[in-house]
Design a protein around this motif. Structure first.
Motif, short mmCIF file in Angstrom:
data_model
loop_
_atom_site.label_atom_id
_atom_site.label_comp_id
_atom_site.label_asym_id
_atom_site.label_seq_id
_atom_site.Cartn_x
_atom_site.Cartn_y
_atom_site.Cartn_z
N LYS A 162 94.35 -11.96 76.59
CA LYS A 162 93.60 -11.85 77.03
C LYS A 162 92.83 -11.96 78.55
O LYS A 162 91.61 -11.15 78.25
CB LYS A 162 92.38 -12.61 74.78
CG LYS A 162 92.85 -12.28 74.42
CD LYS A 162 91.39 -13.34 73.14
CE LYS A 162 92.69 -13.07 71.94
NZ LYS A 162 91.81 -13.91 70.87
N LYS A 163 93.72 -12.39 79.07
CA LYS A 163 93.13 -13.05 80.34
C LYS A 163 93.19 -12.34 81.38
O LYS A 163 94.57 -11.05 81.52
CB LYS A 163 94.17 -14.17 80.79
CG LYS A 163 93.43 -14.78 82.36
CD LYS A 163 93.88 -15.70 82.69
CE LYS A 163 94.15 -17.13 81.91
NZ LYS A 163 94.46 -18.49 83.09
N PRO A 164 92.05 -11.47 82.06
CA PRO A 164 92.15 -10.35 83.00
C PRO A 164 93.01 -10.82 83.91
O PRO A 164 93.56 -11.82 84.28
CB PRO A 164 91.10 -10.40 83.82
CG PRO A 164 89.69 -10.99 82.73
CD PRO A 164 90.62 -11.76 81.80
N THR A 175 101.26 -3.86 79.80
CA THR A 175 100.96 -3.74 78.85
C THR A 175 101.78 -3.22 77.39
O THR A 175 101.42 -4.01 76.68
CB THR A 175 100.25 -1.65 78.73
OG1 THR A 175 101.59 -1.46 79.22
CG2 THR A 175 98.89 -1.29 79.83
N TYR A 209 99.04 -7.92 77.21
CA TYR A 209 98.33 -7.72 77.80
C TYR A 209 97.07 -6.48 77.79
O TYR A 209 97.71 -5.71 77.94
CB TYR A 209 98.17 -7.85 79.61
CG TYR A 209 99.11 -8.97 80.55
CD1 TYR A 209 98.12 -10.48 80.70
CD2 TYR A 209 100.27 -9.15 79.55
CE1 TYR A 209 98.95 -11.24 80.72
CE2 TYR A 209 100.99 -10.31 80.50
CZ TYR A 209 100.76 -10.95 81.58
OH TYR A 209 101.04 -12.22 81.30
N GLN A 210 95.92 -7.37 78.24
CA GLN A 210 94.66 -6.34 76.84
C GLN A 210 93.40 -5.93 77.75
O GLN A 210 93.08 -5.46 77.49
CB GLN A 210 94.03 -7.15 75.61
CG GLN A 210 94.69 -7.41 75.12
CD GLN A 210 94.52 -8.91 73.87
OE1 GLN A 210 93.26 -8.77 73.74
NE2 GLN A 210 95.06 -8.98 73.04
N HIS A 211 93.68 -6.70 79.60
CA HIS A 211 92.58 -6.77 80.53
C HIS A 211 93.40 -6.61 81.25
O HIS A 211 93.11 -7.79 81.92
CB HIS A 211 91.48 -7.93 79.97
CG HIS A 211 90.20 -7.90 80.86
ND1 HIS A 211 89.61 -7.46 82.14
CD2 HIS A 211 88.89 -7.63 80.46
CE1 HIS A 211 88.96 -7.00 82.36
NE2 HIS A 211 88.24 -7.94 82.06
N SER A 251 93.06 -4.86 85.42
CA SER A 251 91.93 -3.54 86.63
C SER A 251 93.09 -3.27 87.73
O SER A 251 94.20 -4.67 87.68
CB SER A 251 90.49 -4.47 86.77
OG SER A 251 89.83 -4.41 85.95
N ARG A 257 90.39 -1.56 82.94
CA ARG A 257 88.59 -1.62 83.07
C ARG A 257 87.60 -1.25 83.67
O ARG A 257 87.10 -0.94 83.83
CB ARG A 257 88.99 -3.82 82.59
CG ARG A 257 88.97 -3.64 81.36
CD ARG A 257 88.14 -3.51 80.29
NE ARG A 257 89.31 -4.12 78.93
CZ ARG A 257 88.14 -4.80 78.17
NH1 ARG A 257 87.52 -5.90 79.31
NH2 ARG A 257 89.34 -5.52 77.78
N ASN A 269 85.30 3.61 78.29
CA ASN A 269 85.05 2.28 79.57
C ASN A 269 85.79 2.05 80.70
O ASN A 269 86.34 0.74 80.70
CB ASN A 269 85.65 1.48 78.14
CG ASN A 269 85.60 1.86 76.23
OD1 ASN A 269 84.08 1.64 76.65
ND2 ASN A 269 86.42 2.18 75.80
N CYS A 270 86.54 2.61 81.07
CA CYS A 270 86.78 2.25 82.45
C CYS A 270 85.99 2.37 83.97
O CYS A 270 85.54 3.64 83.32
CB CYS A 270 88.50 3.44 83.20
SG CYS A 270 88.98 2.68 84.79
N VAL A 288 85.10 -7.69 87.21
CA VAL A 288 86.30 -7.88 85.88
C VAL A 288 86.17 -8.97 85.10
O VAL A 288 86.90 -8.37 84.47
CB VAL A 288 87.57 -7.98 86.98
CG1 VAL A 288 88.87 -9.05 86.29
CG2 VAL A 288 88.12 -7.27 88.02
#
Length: 310
Positions: free
Chosen positions: A59-61, A126, A130-132, A134, A161, A234-235, A308
């Motif tokens: 979940k960490k960017p 991905t 990893y979900q976040h 940039s 993102r 959402n980008c 971010v």
């Protein structure tokens, strides 16, 4: 791309000089020095450092930082140093394929090769969960990211993102780059005006073949922008552009602003920076660095992380 080119001057030089450059082992061109990410990728790529993240880590960017034409991962070292090991995001410094190796490897690389390293890290992250994610770019890698969007790369993938473009090049400041197709074979290469320290992290000699690849990439992206590029859902996209850039004409930011829109039709963000540097976020090894330059760098790093993490 680190510096502007003057192909008119080099055309004259090229007529009387060898088409093969004189390369020393002290240059990254020589194939003796390599980008450090090749030796220890786990220190640069999150996909290698944390290949199997926990649910919390996933979940960490993650910021994937991509350098420009003829450069290396060095271009984003100062961002890593500024972050100083902070634990609220991960940083991946991608080495574009064909870069950070020998002159010959650079010479035979295509812009698609350069781009493939970005895709490889994005896909690895991905796939790992990893979900976040940039994407942060400087100079030519900004064009590479825009082409990824335009070509539909993210259509069947999790969207990033943010796309954060520092001094993206769409129109070169030195318009003689457009002559590389005609003059390139006669020139063989062009030589950068840089010091010995920079020779270790930027190519001193730029093969005409790679300049043609650069020109081809910019042509593709200009046409994409003319047609219109729509960001994935959402980008967000932000351009940070130096006002007096010696390599990337500031009109590049205008073209991106006019040609790219968010998925909801809203405009992208553009911030003009009071700077005369190309890739103003890289200050190490420059001959002259002002207090304004340092303030610009810090402000941009701070804004990148804010966007971010929000």
């Amino acid at each position: 791309m680190k510096t502007a080119f003057s192909l008119f001057v080099f055309a004259i030089i090229g007529l009387s000089c060898s088409r093969e450059p004189t390369i020393t082992n002290e240059m990254v061109d020589g194939g003796t020095l390599f980008d450090p990410s090749i030796y220890k990728p786990e220190l640069y790529l999150v996909s290698k450092a944390v290949p199997v993240p926990t649910a919390e880590q996933a979940k960490k960017p993650v910021i994937i930082a991509c350098h420009g034409y003829s450069a290396t991962t060095f271009e984003w070292d100062e961002f890593r140093a500024w972050a100083n090991g902070r634990a609220d995001f991960y940083l991946s410094q991608v080495l574009l394929n064909g870069h950070g190796r020998s002159y010959e490897e650079f010479k035979k690389s295509t812009w698609q090769d350069w781009q493939s390293a970005i895709m490889a890290e994005y896909d690895a992250l991905t796939k790992a969960g990893y979900q976040h994610i940039s994407l942060l770019s400087s100079s030519t890698s900004g064009a590479l990211l825009l082409e990824l969007v335009a070509s539909g790369y993210f259509a069947n993938r999790m969207a990033p993102r943010n796309l954060l473009l520092v001094d993206p090049i769409i129109i070169p400041s030195d318009k003689s780059l457009s002559l590389v197709k005609a003059l390139g074979p006669m020139l063989g290469y062009v030589e950068a005006k840089q010091g010995a320290a920079e020779d270790k992290v930027y190519y001193h000699f730029r093969p005409q073949e790679t300049l043609q690849q650069l020109q081809s990439l910019l042509t593709v992206v200009r046409r994409d922008l003319e047609k219109g590029i729509t960001l994935p859902s959402n980008c967000n996209l932000k351009v940070y552009k130096s006002k007096k850039d010696p390599s990337a004409d500031p009109v590049s930011a205008v073209l991106i602003y006019k040609g790219a829109t968010l998925s909801n039709g809203q405009p992208i963000d553009v911030e003009l920076i009071d700077s005369e540097l190309h890739v103003y976020t890289r200050l190490n090894l420059r001959e002259v660095v002002t207090n304004q330059d340092r303030q610009n760098q810090t402000a941009t790093f701070t804004n990148i992380v804010f966007r971010v993490l929000r």
